[in-house]
Every structure is written in C-alpha cells, then in structure tokens.
Scaffold this active site. Structure first.
Site, short mmCIF file in Angstrom:
data_model
loop_
_atom_site.label_atom_id
_atom_site.label_comp_id
_atom_site.label_asym_id
_atom_site.label_seq_id
_atom_site.Cartn_x
_atom_site.Cartn_y
_atom_site.Cartn_z
N PHE A 129 0.82 -1.41 -0.05
CA PHE A 129 -0.04 -0.02 0.17
C PHE A 129 1.10 1.40 0.15
CE2 PHE A 129 -3.27 -2.87 1.70
CZ PHE A 129 -4.41 -2.63 1.27
N ASP A 130 0.52 2.27 -0.77
CA ASP A 130 1.11 3.71 -0.98
C ASP A 130 0.25 3.96 0.50
OD1 ASP A 130 2.07 6.04 -1.40
OD2 ASP A 130 0.01 6.38 -2.31
N VAL A 131 0.78 5.29 0.99
CA VAL A 131 0.24 5.98 2.17
C VAL A 131 -0.61 7.06 1.85
CG1 VAL A 131 0.69 7.30 4.41
CG2 VAL A 131 2.05 5.30 3.51
N ASP A 184 -2.57 5.50 -5.53
CA ASP A 184 -3.42 6.59 -6.17
C ASP A 184 -2.48 7.01 -7.38
OD1 ASP A 184 -1.79 7.93 -4.03
OD2 ASP A 184 -2.50 9.76 -5.09
#
Length: 229
Positions: A9-11, A181
C-alpha cells in the site's frame, strides 16, 4: 483472480488523506507570515510542490532539494522574502501531527490484515511517515514499512522495490499487488518491478500512456470485493 499473498500500500491519498493534511499545514504557514490562506495560494503551493516531487520521481533532483526550496519558491511567487527553512519546519510540524484516514481505510485494513501480508511503500520523509502511521494506527497492521528515504531510492525506481524485496520473506512479485493513487509513482513502479497493480482512482482521472493498470478502483471498499473474485 489469483490469490495475492502480499499487498503493498501507498500511504498518501491511499490510506491517509494527504491533501487535507497539506492544506492545513499550508494554511498555518501562510497565517504565520501574515498571508490570507485563500484557494489561489493553496493551489499555487500544491502545484510547486507536485512539480518538485515529480522531478524527484524522475531522478532529476534529490529529496533534500524539495525540502530546501519549495517554500522559498512559493513565497518568491507571492513576492515575499522569508526564511524557507523556517517555513519548512513549521509546515513539517503540522504535517507530522496529521493522520486523517481516507474513508474506508480502517475497515479495509481490519478485513485484510488477518488474510494477507500488508506492507507500506511510500515516498517521503521517514520521520514524518513513521509518525503519521503510528498516530493513525496503520503501523500495527503492517508486516513491513518501506520509506524511500530509508531505501535511498524512490518509487517508481525498480531499486526501491528491490530494497523492499530484500526485506521480505519469499518475495515473489507474482504474489504481490501494489495499491496506490499515483500512476507515475505507484503504478509505474509496480510495472517496473513486475508486480500487478491496483490504481485507486479516487478523483476520476484519466490514465497515462505507457502505464499498465491491472485493476482500477474508485473507493477502497472495492478492493475487498476485487480480491474475493
């Protein structure tokens, strides 16, 4: 769909609402220097900051250049002479304290954590990212947290992902999924590392030529359903 074992996961703007954190931080900086924090000024800062991060992703500048120049550039455009480093310190203090989760992030992590190995893959300042992850409680879900400052490389560089792989057990890219995103950072990075990707297109943006998106979602809750198909 095949069963993924590791979810990366990106943050910012994937699990945590960076846009809101940024806006709050810039408001504080503008107010501290006697400026009205209107939408035009917020948009100007965002544009300058984004262009610097894009240059960093392309390997054209180092991360420290962003921190050392963005507020100087911003206030130069406003016609005001300031100490850019002092402004950066004020902004950083505001950002460090911000940990607003994206809608659905908490519920998603609750569901996924028992079934998958979860990892954070993020560009940014290590101290800031670790603090925000701890404040939000996201850190407790993660088997590993990988920050570009620690790696010495940033997304989308393949070397960043190699750094992540070297710190995982059984790092088989075919069993991984990148969720983020940013097409230019997260999705392009997944492409470079041979990992399937899930673009969290929360703002309904268009794709980019040369970037392959395996899956696309518009709300985080869609990821849970996608993984069960």
């Amino acid at each position: 769909m095949k069963k993924y074992r590791k979810l990366l996961f990106d943050v910012d703007n994937t699990l945590l609402d960076f846009d809101e954190a940024e806006r709050n931080g810039i408001r504080k900086v503008l107010e501290a220097y006697g400026e009205i924090p209107d939408e035009g000024k917020l948009a100007l800062y965002s544009s300058i900051n984004a262009s610097l991060w894009k240059a960093y992703e392309r390997g054209e500048i180092v991360r420290d250049t962003i921190m050392e120049t963005r507020f100087q550039l911003f206030f130069d455009r406003l016609g005001k002479q300031i100490n850019g480093q002092k402004a950066e310190e004020l902004y950083r203090a505001q950002l460090d304290a911000s940990a607003v989760m994206i809608e659905g992030a908490q519920e998603l992590l609750d569901v996924l954590a028992p079934e998958y190995e979860l990892y954070v893959i993020t560009n940014g300042v290590s101290e800031t990212q670790y603090r925000r992850l701890k404040t939000s409680g996201i850190d407790r879900y993660m088997k590993g947290i990988f920050v570009s400052e620690d790696a010495g490389f940033q997304k989308p560089r393949k070397e960043f992902f190699e750094y992540c792989f070297s710190r995982m057990e059984d790092p088989d890219p075919s069993g991984m999924l990148v969720i983020g995103d940013s097409l230019s950072s997260d999705i392009r990075g997944g492409n470079a590392a041979g990992i399937d990707t899930c673009w969290f297109n929360r703002k309904g943006e268009s794709g980019m030529e040369g970037i392959t998106v395996t899956y696309e979602i518009h709300r985080l809750e869609e990821l849970e359903r996608l993984l069960k198909v």
